[in-house]
Structures are given as structure tokens and as C-alpha cells.
Design a protein around this motif. Structure first.
Motif, PDB file in Angstrom:
ATOM      1  N   LEU A   1      -1.327   7.113  10.331  1.00  0.00           N
ATOM      2  CA  LEU A   1      -1.437   8.428  10.954  1.00  0.00           C
ATOM      3  C   LEU A   1      -0.659   9.389  10.071  1.00  0.00           C
ATOM      4  N   ALA A   2      -1.342  10.430   9.560  1.00  0.00           N
ATOM      5  CA  ALA A   2      -0.681  11.274   8.567  1.00  0.00           C
ATOM      6  C   ALA A   2      -1.133  12.715   8.671  1.00  0.00           C
TER       7      ALA A   2
ATOM      8  N   SER B   1     -13.176  -7.908   6.430  1.00  0.00           N
ATOM      9  CA  SER B   1     -12.279  -6.787   6.719  1.00  0.00           C
ATOM     10  C   SER B   1     -13.135  -5.586   7.074  1.00  0.00           C
ATOM     11  N   VAL B   2     -12.681  -4.815   8.044  1.00  0.00           N
ATOM     12  CA  VAL B   2     -13.384  -3.628   8.518  1.00  0.00           C
ATOM     13  C   VAL B   2     -12.433  -2.446   8.416  1.00  0.00           C
ATOM     14  N   LYS B   3     -12.890  -1.377   7.776  1.00  0.00           N
ATOM     15  CA  LYS B   3     -12.081  -0.170   7.637  1.00  0.00           C
ATOM     16  C   LYS B   3     -12.610   0.912   8.566  1.00  0.00           C
ATOM     17  N   PHE B   4     -11.697   1.638   9.161  1.00  0.00           N
ATOM     18  CA  PHE B   4     -12.116   2.710  10.064  1.00  0.00           C
ATOM     19  C   PHE B   4     -11.146   3.881   9.966  1.00  0.00           C
TER      20      PHE B   4
ATOM     21  N   ASP C   1      -7.230  19.754   6.610  1.00  0.00           N
ATOM     22  CA  ASP C   1      -8.083  18.762   7.270  1.00  0.00           C
ATOM     23  C   ASP C   1      -7.508  18.253   8.588  1.00  0.00           C
ATOM     24  N   GLY C   2      -6.342  18.697   8.964  1.00  0.00           N
ATOM     25  CA  GLY C   2      -5.737  18.183  10.185  1.00  0.00           C
ATOM     26  C   GLY C   2      -5.148  16.799   9.974  1.00  0.00           C
ATOM     27  N   LEU C   3      -5.078  16.018  11.031  1.00  0.00           N
ATOM     28  CA  LEU C   3      -4.477  14.691  10.946  1.00  0.00           C
ATOM     29  C   LEU C   3      -5.439  13.690  10.306  1.00  0.00           C
ATOM     30  N   LEU C   4      -4.881  12.832   9.482  1.00  0.00           N
ATOM     31  CA  LEU C   4      -5.632  11.710   8.907  1.00  0.00           C
ATOM     32  C   LEU C   4      -5.330  10.460   9.724  1.00  0.00           C
ATOM     33  N   THR C   5      -6.364   9.787  10.188  1.00  0.00           N
ATOM     34  CA  THR C   5      -6.205   8.509  10.875  1.00  0.00           C
ATOM     35  C   THR C   5      -7.082   7.482  10.180  1.00  0.00           C
TER      36      THR C   5
ATOM     37  N   LYS D   1       0.823  -1.203   0.000  1.00  0.00           N
ATOM     38  CA  LYS D   1       0.000   0.000   0.000  1.00  0.00           C
ATOM     39  C   LYS D   1       0.864   1.261   0.000  1.00  0.00           C
ATOM     40  N   THR D   2       0.470   2.218  -0.842  1.00  0.00           N
ATOM     41  CA  THR D   2       1.193   3.473  -0.927  1.00  0.00           C
ATOM     42  C   THR D   2       0.829   4.374   0.254  1.00  0.00           C
ATOM     43  N   ALA D   3       1.716   5.322   0.516  1.00  0.00           N
ATOM     44  CA  ALA D   3       1.498   6.235   1.641  1.00  0.00           C
ATOM     45  C   ALA D   3       0.297   7.135   1.383  1.00  0.00           C
ATOM     46  N   ARG D   4      -0.483   7.372   2.425  1.00  0.00           N
ATOM     47  CA  ARG D   4      -1.623   8.290   2.356  1.00  0.00           C
ATOM     48  C   ARG D   4      -1.309   9.540   3.170  1.00  0.00           C
ATOM     49  N   PHE D   5      -1.799  10.696   2.684  1.00  0.00           N
ATOM     50  CA  PHE D   5      -1.569  11.963   3.366  1.00  0.00           C
ATOM     51  C   PHE D   5      -2.904  12.675   3.577  1.00  0.00           C
TER      52      PHE D   5
END
Length: 736
Positions: free
Chosen positions: A191-192, A733-736, A164-168, A155-159
Motif C-alpha cells: 500500500l503506497a 503465483s497470482v498478481k493483483f 495516481d492516488g494510492l497504489l495497491t 523486493k524494493t519499495a514501490r511508490f
């Protein structure tokens, strides 16, 4: 935009076969300001088969072996090995003959039986996308191979978006498969901020021995095993259990059009059985450090990478193979140890010369070191008192440079031409056997000139013609070269037991290498016709006939005299060979019924023929004519699939290896998935009719008993490794 055709399928009107294809056309990407500022990058050839995250989602619950993710791709077959270590076969060429990159790293198997191939170092749940190039291979994609190129990325890095502040984010999932009681879990978290991203991926999977649909050999009591005696049922495939654990930590920094990514990975496989090997993996630890940079400039794109992978690998007899032997049953096992280290660096640039022309240039360096030794065994006169050095201080260094010109002459014509120069330097230290019994071979090896330098040249030339939307024709020629591996050149002992311990082909025979082997040189001609409805949804068909002539193909000959209907001792040797075949795939939309959903037919057909033209023998491990046909139903978030797998009898076999024939068979698979933005559920029944069959590329069954002997009564020559019987699976699988 890159032009490609996913593993998809044969139009119903053309062949009555159905295959896998995308359910919907890709949404065109609108260029934003950043993309406009970056250079225009022209597409690589359309013969790449691309699996994106959506294509892979339904496969992750099915398999624990990342190579198995590729089984629906035209031209790809799989040579059976351990539960997470299958070897991809592209157009009849397997293992080291293919270039395999995992997150940009060229990895090398550190094992005399190739139990840890490159794709075994990444779990299926970590794979974000995969690309397979078969036929004409652009030189920019890699050298030191004569088969295909397989590129697998995690998986590639997400930003986070600006403001929007921090991405979790995160994901949690698991699976269960009834055959073998296989189960596992995976988790990931990110965490990005806008410019910094930190991510983690982890997974574990394990399975007991799997079972065939019926008994394929007598049930037996396994005595004198390491953990005491136990019963092995007649339908149980001995030495097919495994356990694996993978972890990866990623840190990425982004600034404007520049991206730096650091990935650190760790894998531990405490055990993995091999039903077609004399030994089993009893431990495997791997650590990977991978640093990459990508920069977009007005003139083009610059990429750089440095990486290192270290493997500590151990083999011995697993729980289904005889561990205690000798007249007094007091000789314990046969420990085999391997240390491998791969260090690599790559630098490449895509330079936009004009609106028409793109130049790709680059260089690569790979440094590989290998030690393979077998410790002495107490109470054994044959295996003591010294370490047996199978390969001591093995060295293989490769330095490549390449240049490739791609030109888009107009909306209809594109050409590509490239050249790659590769220097491969190999050497190995002096060796010794367990004792004086091995001195003759060791002295001859130590007195020989072991330093070898190969100067290899690769060429590629390709033309693509696209006269109208939905019609593409592509033809080309490539010259590709591969130098022998360390095991092919430097395994030295002609002792029967030692030869048996070197077999990366899974055929039960014993092998010895040859220092003077020449590099393989493959000349390939291929032509691709890609036809589909302009909207990309209604129907499509793709056909690729190909022909390859290989000079100095590394094959085998009998050491002395080969006997039919048994395993033998073989010497590696250069021969000439040819391979030809056809990949055929397509899909067709069958219609939509209101309230019931849409239906799509899909199909893939593969045919390849391989021949040793020097000895007039068939090449080993060639997949017979085969097809995958599928009927896919979609409604809302539901996708349901009925799949048939048809394989013709394997009658063209390698005589020198006493390769076994297998009967033709047909399998029925049923699958269903429910996929939403936040969670996914997969259910299915593989081999729903519980069909008994043998794997055409599964090798010889030596998964139990006295595997030290080439010919023995408890698991004799003549038993192919069977395929898996009926298996119910479920995954979530559960995404959050």
C-alpha cells in the motif's frame, strides 16, 4: 549504465555446450529529469553475475533454499546441509570465506554446525535479485573474506505515480514437489502513496524426508527415538525434513532524491533435519531490524545503514536419530543452545570527482556476540551436573575503512584500485565442562590469553579493456584477508563427544579450535574474456581463468593418529594452499520457426582444483568438473527447457578428513512455465530419468541411528549423502 553479463552460456561453435542466458536484450533506460540531476555512477567490474527478478521467477517453485537460486551461476557450487541451509562455494571457497549480504546486512551463522547460514534467513520467494562477485573483488564490496561476495536483496519499495492516488498491489502463490511431499505458500502486499510505502511479505514451506532414486543403505527400524520407533526405508534420506516460516514488514519514505527504508523480519524454523550432521535443528528463531538511507546529490550518492539480527538456536537429536540411550535407555537427548546477536553499521559515499573519476569511500562496523552452551542431561554421568560452555561470551568486533578509485579513461579503458583496512578484535570468557572430566582442557583454555587483535589489509587492482561493442577483457589482482571465526578460535574441548558436536564442514569428523590461528590471506589473479554479438541476443561466451594462493589457510590435522575408512578427531591448523580453475559460460540463438517459436542453447562449465601445499593434500569439498547444458524454447508466454547436468567423478579428496569419493553422473531436468502480467504457472520434472547419484559436496551420511558414536554399525562411515530422485513439481503465483 551498469555493464554485466548474466549467467549465460557458451557459444555452440566454441564448445557444443549450452547454458543459461537472457532471452532478450535489456531495453535501454531513458534518463529522465531526476536521473540527470543525480551524479553519474560508473560501473563496477563486469565479473558480477546478476540474477534479476525474471531470472529467479522460474526457480522459486523448484527450491525452498535461497542458496539454491545461485546454482546456475559460473563458479558457484553448493555444499549440502539442511533443506533450507545449503552453503555456497565460490571458486572452491565456502561458508565464512565468502562475504554474504542480505539486504545490506552482514549476517553470521550462530551454530557450531553452521545450520543457520546467512542465506537461510531469506525465503526464495522474498528474493528480488542476487549478485555474485567471484575472482577479483572490489574492496568496496566487503572485507573479512577470501572468496566471493554474494549480495541478495528482497523486493524494493514501490511508490505511486504522481497524481495516481494510492497504489495497491499484492501477490499470492504456492508450490508442490512430489519428492518429500514438499509444499508451501507465499503472499505479499503493498500500500503506497507518492512518498510512503508499506509492504508485507510472508511465506511458509515444509517437507518430509526426500528419497534417493534407489536404496543406498539397508532399510531399518529406528528404535529409541524421541517419538517412538518407526521404519526408515533404504531409499529414504533420513533427517532431511524441514519446516520454515518467514515474515517481513517494510516501511519506506521518499522525498525527492532521498529514500529511507525500514525492514523488520522474523523467521521461525521449528525443525530442520541434517543428513550429514550428528545433530538436528530443533528450533531456530531470528529477528532482524534493518534501517537504510540512500541520498542522491549533485556530487554523488550517500548510503547509510544500521541493523541488528538476533538468533535463538537449538539442536538435539531429530526423529530419525537415537534419542534415548544409556544402559537403561533412560538418558534423553543432548540439548544444545545458542544465542547470537549481530549489530552492524555502514556508511559509504560514491563521489564524482570528474567526468572520468569516481571515488568510493566508506566505513563499516560489525559487533557479534555469541553464547553456546549445552544443558546437563538427567541420568547421564558424562553430561551432568553443569552446563557445558562451548563458547561463553564470545566477542568478535570488526571495524573497516576503505577507499576505491574508479576511472573511465576513455570509451575503451577503465581501471579500478582500492584499499581496505580491517581491525578484528576477538575474545571469549572462561568455560567449563559438564563435570571434572573436562577440567584439564577447560583449565588450559581459561589460563590462556584469549584476547586477539588482527590488523588486516585488502587490496584490489583491475583493468578493463573494451575495444569494440561485444568485446571486453578484464584482468586484475586482489589481496583479501579473513580472520578466524569464534568457533575456529575458541572451541576448546578435546573430549571425543564434544569435538563431534563442532562440525561446520559436514564430514562426520570431530573438531577442536586453536586460539592462536592466524588470519587467512588470499592472493588472487584473474582474467575475464567476455565476447558477444553487439545486439546482445545472438550469441555470447565468457571465460574466466583464475589462480589463488592462500597463506595460513585454515585446514585440519589429526589430533593423534588418523585411521583410514572411519571418522576421526581433528585439530584446526594454519597451512598454505592454492586453488585454480576456469569458469566458462555462453549462449547461442539457434533460430526461430514461425508458429513454433525460438530456440536458444545455453551452457555453464566449472572447474576448480584445490591443494594444501604444506601437507600435499587435496582441499576438502572441491567440486569436480561439471556442466549445465540447456535447450530453451519460447513461444508467446510459454518457456520450455530441457536441461542436462553433467558431473565428473570426484577422485581428488581430502585425506586428512577421509573425504569420500563419488562417481560421475548425468541428470535430465524438464521444465515449462507460462508467464503473463497477472499470473505465472510452473511445471517440471527434476531428475526425470530417476538417476541414482551421490552429491560431491553433500558430506557424509549420518542421518539416522546412533550418531553420537563416530563409528557405528547402523550408519557407518563410507556412505555419501545421495541426491534426490525423480520429483514432479508445480507452482503458481497470482498478481493483483
Amino acid at each position: 549504465m551498469q555493464q554485466h553479463f548474466r549467467p549465460g552460456t557458451l557459444a555452440l561453435a566454441v564448445t557444443a555446450l549450452f547454458v543459461e542466458a537472457p532471452a532478450a536484450a535489456e531495453t535501454p533506460q531513458v534518463m529522465d529529469e531526476v536521473v540527470i540531476k543525480a551524479a553519474r555512477i560508473l560501473p563496477l567490474p563486469a565479473n558480477a553475475e546478476i540474477l534479476g527478478s525474471g531470472d529467479l521467477a522460474g526457480k522459486r517453485s523448484l527450491v525452498s533454499d535461497s542458496a539454491q537460486l545461485l546454482r546456475d551461476i559460473p563458479g558457484v557450487a553448493l555444499s549440502g546441509a539442511g533443506g533450507v541451509s545449503s552453503l555456497p562455494v565460490v571458486h572452491g571457497l565456502a561458508d565464512d570465506r565468502n562475504r554474504i549480504k542480505v539486504d545490506g546486512m552482514d549476517l553470521v551463522s550462530a551454530c557450531g554446525n553452521h545450520m543457520n547460514p546467512p542465506l537461510s534467513y531469506i525465503d526464495p520467494t522474498h528474493v528480488e535479485d542476487a549478485r555474485v562477485y567471484a575472482g577479483i573483488i572490489p574492496v568496496s564490496l566487503g572485507g573479512d573474506s577470501i572468496g566471493g561476495v554474494i549480495i541478495v536483496n528482497s523486493k524494493t519499495a514501490r511508490f505511486a505515480q504522481a497524481g495516481d492516488g494510492l497504489l495497491t498491489s499484492g501477490e499470492l502463490g504456492g508450490f508442490y514437489r512430489s519428492n518429500g511431499d514438499a509444499h508451501g505458500v507465499h503472499a505479499s502486499a503493498t500500500l503506497a502513496s507518492e512518498n510512503l510505502s508499506v509492504s508485507y511479505q510472508g511465506s511458509t514451506a515444509e517437507s518430509d524426508n526426500y528419497r534417493a532414486a534407489k536404496e543406498f543403505k539397508p532399510g531399518t527400524l529406528a528404535t529409541w527415538t524421541k517419538d517412538g520407533s518407526h521404519w526408515i526405508d533404504g531409499d529414504e534420506v533420513g533427517s532431511s525434513a524441514y519446516k520454515t516460516e518467514n515474515h517481513s514488514l517494510g516501511v519506506a519514505l521518499r522525498n525527492d532524491n532521498h529514500l529511507v527504508e525500514l525492514k523488520v523480519g522474523f523467521q521461525h524454523i521449528p525443525y530442520q533435519g541434517f543428513p550429514n550432521q550428528h545433530m538436528d535443528m530443533t528450533d531456530n528463531k531470528s529477528t532482524q531490524v534493518n534501517l537504510g538511507y540512500t541520498g542522491n546529490f549533485r556530487w554523488g550518492t550517500l548510503r547509510a545503514r544500521v541493523y541488528e539480527e538476533a538468533t535463538r538456536h537449538k539442536m538435539d537429536f531429530g526423529p530419525d536419530k537415537l534419542y534415548w540411550y544409556g544402559a537403561a535407555h533412560n538418558v534423553a537427548g543432548m540439548p544444545m543452545d545458542t544465542k547470537g546477536r549481530t549489530t552492524g553499521a555502514a556508511l559509504s559515499a560514491d563521489i564524482v570527482l570528474s567526468e572520468r573519476d569516481l571515488l568510493r569511500v566508506g566505513s563499516e562496523y560489525q559487533r557479534y556476540r555469541l553464547d553456546d552452551w549445552w544443558a546437563p542431561v538427567a541420568n547421564s554421568a558424562m553430561m551432568s551436573p553443569n552446563n557445558f560452555w562451548n563458547i561463553n561470551d564470545g566477542q568478535r568486533d570488526r571495524f573497516d575503512v576503505f577507499a576505491e578509485w574508479e576511472a573511465q579513461w576513455n570509451s575503451e579503458w577503465m581501471t579500478l584500485a582500492g584499499i581496505r583496512s580491517s581491525t578484528v578484535k576477538m575474545d571469549a570468557g572462561t568455560v567449563q565442562g559438564y563435570n571434572a572430566m573436562y577440567n584439564g582442557d577447560a583449565n588450559r583454555f581459561n589460563a590462556s590469553d584469549r584476547s586477539k587483535n588482527d590488523e588486516n589489509v585488502d587490496l584490489s587492482a583491475l583493468v578493463r579493456y573494451s575495444p569494440a561493442a561485444g568485446r571486453t577483457y578484464e584482468a586484475g589482482y586482489s589481496r583479501k584477508t579473513r580472520s578466524p571465526s569464534l568457533y575456529e578460535r575458541y572451541t576448546w574441548s578435546t573430549n571425543g563427544m564434544a569435538m563431534t558436536m563442532n562440525n561446520w564442514l559436514n564430514d562426520g569428523n570431530g573438531y577442536v579450535g586453536d586460539i592462536n590461528l592466524k588470519p587467512e590471506v588470499a592472493h588472487t589473479f584473474a582474467f575475464t574474456v567476455d565476447l558477444h554479438q553487439a545486439d546482445g541476443n545472438s550469441w555470447g561466451v565468457k571465460a574466466t581463468p583464475y589462480y589463488t594462493r592462500v597463506d595460513n589457510y585454515i585446514d585440519a590435522k589429526c589430533r593423534t593418529t588418523c585411521t583410514a575408512n572411519r571418522f576421526n578427531y581433528l585439530q584446526l591448523v594454519n597451512r598454505d594452499a592454492r586453488l585454480y580453475g576456469l569458469d566458462l559460460s555462453g549462449f547461442t540463438a539457434l533460430g526461430q520457426i514461425e508458429g513454433i517459436g525460438s530456440f536458444t542453447g545455453k551452457g555453464v562449465i566449472g572447474y576448480v582444483k584445490g591443494r594444501n601445499t604444506s601437507s600435499d593434500d587435496d582441499l576438502y569439498n572441491i567440486m569436480p568438473l561439471n556442466a549445465r547444458l540447456a535447450l530453451e524454447h519460447r513461444i508467446g508466454n510459454w518457456t520450455n527447457t530441457v536441461e542436462g547436468v553433467l558431473v565428473r567423478a570426484k577422485n581428488d579428496v581430502s585425506r586428512v578428513r577421509n573425504e569420500m569419493k563419488t562417481a560421475g553422473y548425468g541428470l535430465l531436468n524438464l521444465r515449462s512455465s507460462y508467464d503473463t502480467r497477472h499470473y505465472r504457472i510452473d511445471l517440471g520434472l527434476e531428475n526425470a530419468l530417476d538417476k541414482q547419484y551421490d552429491l560431491p559436496l553433500g558430506g557424509a551420511y549420518i542421518g539416522q541411528g546412533t550418531t553420537m558414536s563416530l563409528n557405528r554399525p547402523d550408519a557407518p562411515y563410507g556412505i555419501p549423502v545421495p541426491g534426490m530422485g525423480r520429483s514432479l513439481y508445480a507452482g503458481f503465483s497470482v498478481k493483483f
